[in-house]
Design a protein around this motif. Structure first.
Motif, PDB file in Angstrom:
ATOM      1  N   SER A 140       0.264   8.145  -9.010  1.00 22.53           N
ATOM      2  CA  SER A 140      -0.349   8.810  -7.853  1.00 22.53           C
ATOM      3  C   SER A 140      -1.698   8.167  -7.573  1.00 22.53           C
ATOM      4  N   THR A 141      -2.148   8.312  -6.334  1.00 19.48           N
ATOM      5  CA  THR A 141      -3.443   7.751  -5.933  1.00 19.48           C
ATOM      6  C   THR A 141      -4.280   8.816  -5.234  1.00 19.48           C
ATOM      7  N   LYS A 191       0.672   2.131  -3.774  1.00 18.60           N
ATOM      8  CA  LYS A 191       1.529   3.181  -4.345  1.00 18.60           C
ATOM      9  C   LYS A 191       2.612   2.551  -5.211  1.00 18.60           C
TER      10      LYS A 191
END
Length: 731
Positions: free
Chosen positions: A311-312, A375
């Motif tokens: 996740s970012t 991602k």
């Protein structure tokens, strides 16, 4: 045997010397083939040179990019500043740079970059004619070819790469990055499209990404060839990488016997294992290695696989580690497409809000970063925490002004000249008999002079009359000279500024005189093809198409050592039947054509001509017409046409090879990248080549005399075309 290490900054240079390197190569902020790294200011280069020479080490400055016409002034200024610093050598690619340095700044020693593409004994011979003292051999030369060249006692020193990343393409000929947006690998701007994922007929993969070079196991054989220098690639790498690689090769180079080599090899391999690179190979040194060099299922990135982004967020990203890594490590987050991803040093990590120093395998860890993270990116460790060199760097003094000495020794006197000052001592020396005084002995002795205000630059020695000069007397002469002449010396005059002004005046006088009458255009046509061409077009053909006497002969740009004989025979046959116009596509062709002074020589891609000084050099080598580099934009071609002292030709139509390699590529036919750009791959002789699906087609250029049309891989029928860099400025 010199061990030559990369230095992207002062920290890397110090790491290299600490670990046993004999020399480093480094670049300034402009005009070097690794402009993406930190590089050196002129002040930093001065400090590096002072430190290296104090330690009896060497520094070579990479000035190895192609220079556009509008950059000639800036490049000449940099060369003037470098002559004042006097590095141990300048690494060059552009013929214009060679000419400027040789004619106006002759105290610069010149080494031919691998970007010159010199790969056979004919190329080494031409390097000597250019005034180069060393050639960095093209990396796709095989070991057996190297051995054959060295047995022939080449007229220049030879340097070879022994470790590091490998380009898939033959050096100096890659247009792939430039085709995809003007980012030229020949100008230090490569975006590494060869490391991307491509989709072919049979699936997708990394069809152009070569493994790294590692030659520890064959180093004894390489040492026996007699090459002058072993070079490590890696100016984009950090001090930890440089230190580990240099230390590993130093261990092996210092082995004094085969038995000692076998003893130290495991430790050297263990040291290399800490460098976070791609899989090692023997590169192009063996046919077997070249056949396995590109693996379609191996992602084209360097580093140690450490985890995956799950996740970012705006202030960082969460990664699931597959192996531990630490604060202070360098990582790269690679997109799944294989495109280049962000790389940075980890400064802060946390697990469930708690700051941590170590990311453990299987434990979701948040890495704080302001970078844009792809991602589902893949995390690679590319470097370790390194020693802090900042205090050592701050303490490095700049280089002192250089004094050049002229020393004359005969049986009756010793005379030393420095600028306008001179010192003379009467001698009464016996004749040396069969042990003559070597100028190198005198040069070494006077080079040892130390002074608080100056450093010794060059020492030019003349010996007359075969004097016998004992070492003790030579040392006493040096001491008396220093005590008598040096206290009264004034600061050396700046001869460099005068040379620069002379260059500027000569450059201003260069201008193009339109060819009269206008020469005909040229069409390169293979046998069996019958495209529609203009009535006044001259036909050119490659060697395999057996050109008629009225047609131009186009020589192959890549001639392996074993093929030199057959190419010479083909040239002789063409001349014997009356042929008189030859297209030069590589610098190695000039020696092959020397015995035919009546031939008309024209340059042709992929030999790059980017500035008017390169044109002038080619004119003096016998060229009658030059073709501008395919990479240049329209305005850049026009600027070059205005200053070209030879008739100037533009490549206006065709499918030039974007990449040529001796490696076996795991793809044939069509392929495309993630952005939809399409290419096709074909095998021609020993080379596999990549071409764009679109045909290059550009309009006429104001000031150009003639046009060139290439129908080898395009037939002129309606198809989608591209203007390459014509509408933009080449980066």
């Amino acid at each position: 045997m010199e061990l030559l290490a990369p230095a992207g900054n002062l920290s890397c240079a110090l790491a290299a010397f600490d670990s046993g390197a004999d020399a480093v190569y480094a670049g300034l902020k402009r005009f070097n083939a690794r402009e993406r790294t930190e590089n050196f200011t002129m002040d930093e280069m001065s400090r590096l040179l002072a430190y290296a020479h104090r330690m009896k080490k060497k520094v070579y400055v990479a000035f190895n990019t192609l220079i556009k016409e509008n950059e000639v002034g800036e490049a000449s200024g940099e060369l003037a500043a470098l002559e004042a610093l006097r590095p141990d050598a300048l690494i060059v690619q552009d013929l214009g740079v060679v000419r400027i340095a040789r004619e106006y700044f002759p105290k610069l020693t010149l080494h031919g970059s691998t970007q010159m593409g010199l790969h056979n004994s004919a190329g080494l011979a031409f390097a000597r004619e250019l005034g180069l003292s060393r050639v960095i051999l093209e990396r796709q030369t095989t070991l057996s070819e190297l051995e054959a060249m060295m047995r022939a006692n080449p007229p220049v020193e030879v340097e070879i790469f022994i470790h590091g990343a490998l380009c898939c393409c033959i050096s100096g000929t890659c247009l792939l990055s430039s085709w995809l947006g003007g980012w030229s690998g020949n100008r230090g701007k490569c975006k590494q499209p060869c490391r991307r994922r491509y989709r072919g007929i049979d699936g997708n993969g990394f069809f152009l990404s070569a493994q790294d070079l590692g030659t520890l196991e064959i180093l004894p054989r390489l040492m026996k060839t007699g090459v002058a220098s072993f070079k490590i690639e890696g100016r984009l790498r950090r001090p930890d990488y440089v230190s580990n690689v240099v230390a590993a090769y130093r261990m092996v180079l210092d082995a004094r016997s085969d038995e000692e080599f076998r003893e130290v090899l495991p430790a050297a391999k263990a040291r290399l294992a800490r460098t976070c690179g791609r899989k090692w190979s023997l590169g192009y040194f063996t046919k077997e290695s070249a056949a396995q060099l590109v693996k379609h299922d191996a992602m084209g990135v360097s580093g140690l696989l450490c985890g995956k982004v799950i996740s970012t967020s705006p202030n960082g990203f969460t990664v699931l580690p597959g192996r531990p890594f630490y604060t202070g490590d360098m990582i790269r987050v690679q997109p799944v497409s294989g495109d280049e991803g962000p790389s940075f040093c980890i400064t802060k990590m946390s697990v469930k809000g708690q700051s941590v120093f170590r990311a453990d395998s299987g434990v979701e860890t948040f890495i704080h970063s302001d970078k844009e993270i792809p991602k589902n990116g893949i995390v690679y460790k590319i470097g370790e925490r390194v020693e802090d060199y900042s205090k050592r760097i701050e303490a490095l003094p700049p280089q002192k002004p250089l004094l050049d000495l002229e020393v004359e020794i005969s049986r009756g006197k010793c005379r030393v000249v420095c600028g306008k000052a001179q010192w003379e001592k009467t001698l009464t020396l016996d004749e040396a008999g069969n042990q003559p005084l070597r100028p190198g002995r005198v040069e070494q002795e006077f080079g040892e002079i130390h002074d608080d205000r100056w450093e010794i630059g060059s020492v030019r020695v003349t010996v007359e009359g075969n004097p016998f000069l004992p070492a003790s007397v030579l040392k006493a002469l040096r001491k008396e000279c220093v005590e008598t002449m040096f206290p009264a010396l004034s600061p050396p005059e700046n001869s460099v500024s005068g040379a620069l002004e002379r260059f500027r005046a000569d450059y201003a006088a260069l201008k193009h005189v339109p060819a009269m009458p206008k020469p005909p255009d040229t069409a390169l046509v293979p046998r069996g093809k019958h495209p529609h061409i203009a009535e006044r077009c001259v036909i050119a053909r490659e060697i395999g198409s057996n050109p008629a006497p009225s047609e131009e002969l186009v020589l192959p740009f890549y001639i392996d050592e074993a093929s030199l004989k057959s190419v010479r025979e083909a040239i002789a046959a063409y001349v014997k039947k009356g042929g008189r116009v030859v297209r030069i596509t590589s610098l190695c062709h000039f020696p092959l054509l020397k015995e035919y002074p009546g031939l008309v020589l024209k340059t042709c891609m992929p030999l790059p001509v980017c500035n008017s000084l390169a044109v002038k050099e080619l004119a003096e080598r016998g060229a009658a017409l030059v073709q501008g580099s395919l990479e240049l934009g329209g305005s850049e071609l026009e600027a070059l046409a205005k200053k070209s002292v030879l008739p100037f030709e533009i490549y206006r139509f065709g499918r030039p090879a974007l990449l040529s390699t001796r490696a076996e590529l795991p793809v044939r036919g069509k392929m495309r990248d993630s952005k939809g750009d399409e290419f096709f791959v074909e095998k021609h002789g020993i080379l596999t080549q990549v071409f764009a699906e679109k045909v290059m087609e550009i309009p006429a250029v104001r000031g150009a005399d003639v046009s060139f049309y290439d129908f080898r891989f395009a037939d002129g029928r309606k198809t989608e075309s591209a203007r390459f860099n014509f509408d933009i400025s080449l980066a």
